[in-house]
Design a protein around this motif. Structure first.
Motif, PDB file in Angstrom:
ATOM      1  N   SER A  73      -3.258   2.750  -8.805  1.00  0.00           N
ATOM      2  CA  SER A  73      -2.947   1.368  -8.469  1.00  0.00           C
ATOM      3  C   SER A  73      -3.268   0.483  -9.658  1.00  0.00           C
ATOM      4  CB  SER A  73      -3.737   0.896  -7.249  1.00  0.00           C
ATOM      5  OG  SER A  73      -3.537  -0.487  -7.026  1.00  0.00           O
ATOM      6  N   ASP A  95       0.836  -1.198   0.000  1.00  0.00           N
ATOM      7  CA  ASP A  95       0.000   0.000   0.000  1.00  0.00           C
ATOM      8  C   ASP A  95       0.872   1.250   0.000  1.00  0.00           C
ATOM      9  OD1 ASP A  95      -2.203  -1.658   0.177  1.00  0.00           O
ATOM     10  OD2 ASP A  95      -2.392  -1.459   2.343  1.00  0.00           O
ATOM     11  N   THR A 144       1.466   5.926  -5.734  1.00  0.00           N
ATOM     12  CA  THR A 144       1.310   4.906  -6.760  1.00  0.00           C
ATOM     13  C   THR A 144       1.800   3.556  -6.258  1.00  0.00           C
ATOM     14  OG1 THR A 144       3.482   5.357  -7.745  1.00  0.00           O
ATOM     15  CG2 THR A 144       1.613   6.597  -8.606  1.00  0.00           C
ATOM     16  N   THR A 145       1.120   2.489  -6.707  1.00  0.00           N
ATOM     17  CA  THR A 145       1.522   1.124  -6.388  1.00  0.00           C
ATOM     18  C   THR A 145       1.064   0.207  -7.502  1.00  0.00           C
ATOM     19  OG1 THR A 145       1.344  -0.691  -4.796  1.00  0.00           O
ATOM     20  CG2 THR A 145      -0.569   0.732  -5.032  1.00  0.00           C
ATOM     21  N   SER A 146       1.777  -0.906  -7.652  1.00  0.00           N
ATOM     22  CA  SER A 146       1.339  -1.906  -8.622  1.00  0.00           C
ATOM     23  C   SER A 146       0.349  -2.870  -7.991  1.00  0.00           C
ATOM     24  CB  SER A 146       2.538  -2.679  -9.167  1.00  0.00           C
ATOM     25  OG  SER A 146       3.394  -1.833  -9.912  1.00  0.00           O
ATOM     26  N   ASN A 147       0.632  -3.324  -6.780  1.00  0.00           N
ATOM     27  CA  ASN A 147      -0.204  -4.322  -6.115  1.00  0.00           C
ATOM     28  C   ASN A 147      -0.487  -3.879  -4.689  1.00  0.00           C
ATOM     29  OD1 ASN A 147      -0.190  -6.490  -8.245  1.00  0.00           O
ATOM     30  ND2 ASN A 147       2.004  -6.272  -7.904  1.00  0.00           N
ATOM     31  N   ALA A 169      -7.933   2.999  -5.398  1.00  0.00           N
ATOM     32  CA  ALA A 169      -7.329   4.327  -5.427  1.00  0.00           C
ATOM     33  C   ALA A 169      -8.302   5.296  -4.769  1.00  0.00           C
ATOM     34  CB  ALA A 169      -7.026   4.759  -6.858  1.00  0.00           C
ATOM     35  N   SER A 192      -7.302   2.995 -11.406  1.00  0.00           N
ATOM     36  CA  SER A 192      -7.047   1.612 -11.003  1.00  0.00           C
ATOM     37  C   SER A 192      -7.387   0.699 -12.168  1.00  0.00           C
ATOM     38  CB  SER A 192      -7.877   1.219  -9.779  1.00  0.00           C
ATOM     39  OG  SER A 192      -7.675  -0.153  -9.471  1.00  0.00           O
ATOM     40  N   GLY A 227      -5.585  -2.797  -6.990  1.00  0.00           N
ATOM     41  CA  GLY A 227      -5.976  -2.288  -5.684  1.00  0.00           C
ATOM     42  C   GLY A 227      -6.841  -1.060  -5.855  1.00  0.00           C
ATOM     43  N   ASP A 283      -3.223  -0.783  -2.322  1.00  0.00           N
ATOM     44  CA  ASP A 283      -4.072   0.404  -2.382  1.00  0.00           C
ATOM     45  C   ASP A 283      -3.226   1.669  -2.401  1.00  0.00           C
ATOM     46  OD1 ASP A 283      -6.261  -1.290  -2.207  1.00  0.00           O
ATOM     47  OD2 ASP A 283      -6.457  -1.055  -0.033  1.00  0.00           O
ATOM     48  N   ALA A 284      -3.723   2.683  -3.101  1.00  0.00           N
ATOM     49  CA  ALA A 284      -3.100   4.006  -3.117  1.00  0.00           C
ATOM     50  C   ALA A 284      -4.092   4.993  -2.518  1.00  0.00           C
ATOM     51  CB  ALA A 284      -2.724   4.415  -4.536  1.00  0.00           C
TER      52      ALA A 284
END
Length: 283
Positions: A176, A144, A157-160, A181, A194, A179, A162-163
């Motif tokens: 995201s 996260d 920002t994230t790949s896997n 956003a 997302s 996940g 929550d943002a």
């Protein structure tokens, strides 16, 4: 404005397609997120580092693990404090990961550095910044990315995972791949996206054309009283719910377009496989 017509049959082909796509997205997310987990006993290690507050912004770059950024609890502490929690299959695995800070053109960048021969480790970072120090980019690949109660034009920002950006004095972007956003209580919205997750935003101001979109998930946008914007809301395979009055409105079952206030930057709300809701925020 005209009321949207009745939603499509929830058991029809469109709903079946949506369920299939959501299931595929969830499976992919679970498989990717599993890269962070470890079988068997874990080795953990906690530590902290303190960096001088920069003249510019603080940015965080992580690879595997959560990142959470907020203010110092007492409000008076100086410096950027990073609480570090490493986890891996062995001591050698977590020793192969370091957390370093570098000042680049007046900005502080805190990074997790991996020995590429040993990657099976994760690092959770809890970052506390002094009052008046702005936050810029907060990134992780697997975990996260959460930013609360700070200032700055934040990009979470994230790949896997929550943002989320909550109570930020700035224009925020949340993204995201797998996940949710979320942006709440911010000065304004710069974007939310997302691929496989829900998007939930509160929109108090826009600097220019702004998108809030999900490929496989719901999109909800609350707009502040007095917001001047042009809205385009589209639900590909889902329900469209417009709960605010739009001037010069054009509304159908799947799409609504119209003007809030005096009009202004285009706010685009889109879900390919999910519901779209546009509602008003309380004064």
């Amino acid at each position: 404005m005209d009321a949207p017509s009745s939603p499509a049959d929830p058991s029809g082909p469109a709903a079946t397609t949506r369920r299939r796509l959501l299931a595929v997205g969830a499976t992919a997310a679970a498989g990717l997120a599993g890269c962070v987990g470890f079988a068997g006993p874990d080795v953990t290690e906690s530590s902290s580092r303190t960096f001088d507050a920069p003249e510019g912004v603080v940015s965080i770059e992580n690879r595997n693990g959560d990142v959470e950024v907020g203010p110092h609890d007492d409000g008076d502490s100086e410096g950027v404090v990073v609480e570090i929690r490493k986890r891996g299959r062995s001591q050698a695995a977590i020793d192969a990961v370091a957390v370093e800070g570098a000042t680049e053109e007046g900005d502080l960048v805190v990074r997790t550095m991996y020995d590429d021969r040993l990657r099976n480790a994760s690092v959770d970072l809890s970052v506390r910044v002094p009052e008046g120090t702005a936050v810029g980019s907060v990134e992780t690949r697997n975990g996260d990315a959460v930013v609360r109660s700070v200032s700055g034009d934040v990009r979470a920002t994230t790949s896997n995972g929550d943002a989320r950006a909550v109570d930020v004095d700035g224009y925020v972007t949340v993204r995201s791949s797998n996940g949710d956003a979320e942006a709440r209580g911010t000065t304004g919205l710069a974007g939310a996206r997302s691929a496989n997750g829900d998007v939930r935003v509160e929109v108090y101001d826009l600097r220019g054309a702004t998108d809030a979109t999900s490929a496989n998930g719901d999109v909800e946008a609350g707009v502040a009283p007095g917001l001047d914007a042009t809205v385009l809301a589209t639900a590909g395979n889902g329900d469209l719910d417009v709960e605010v009055e739009l001037d010069d409105a054009s509304v159908s079952t799947r799409q609504a377009r119209g003007r809030l206030g005096d009009g202004g930057p285009l706010l685009t709300l889109t879900s390919a496989n999910g519901d779209v809701r546009l509602y008003g925020l309380a004064d």
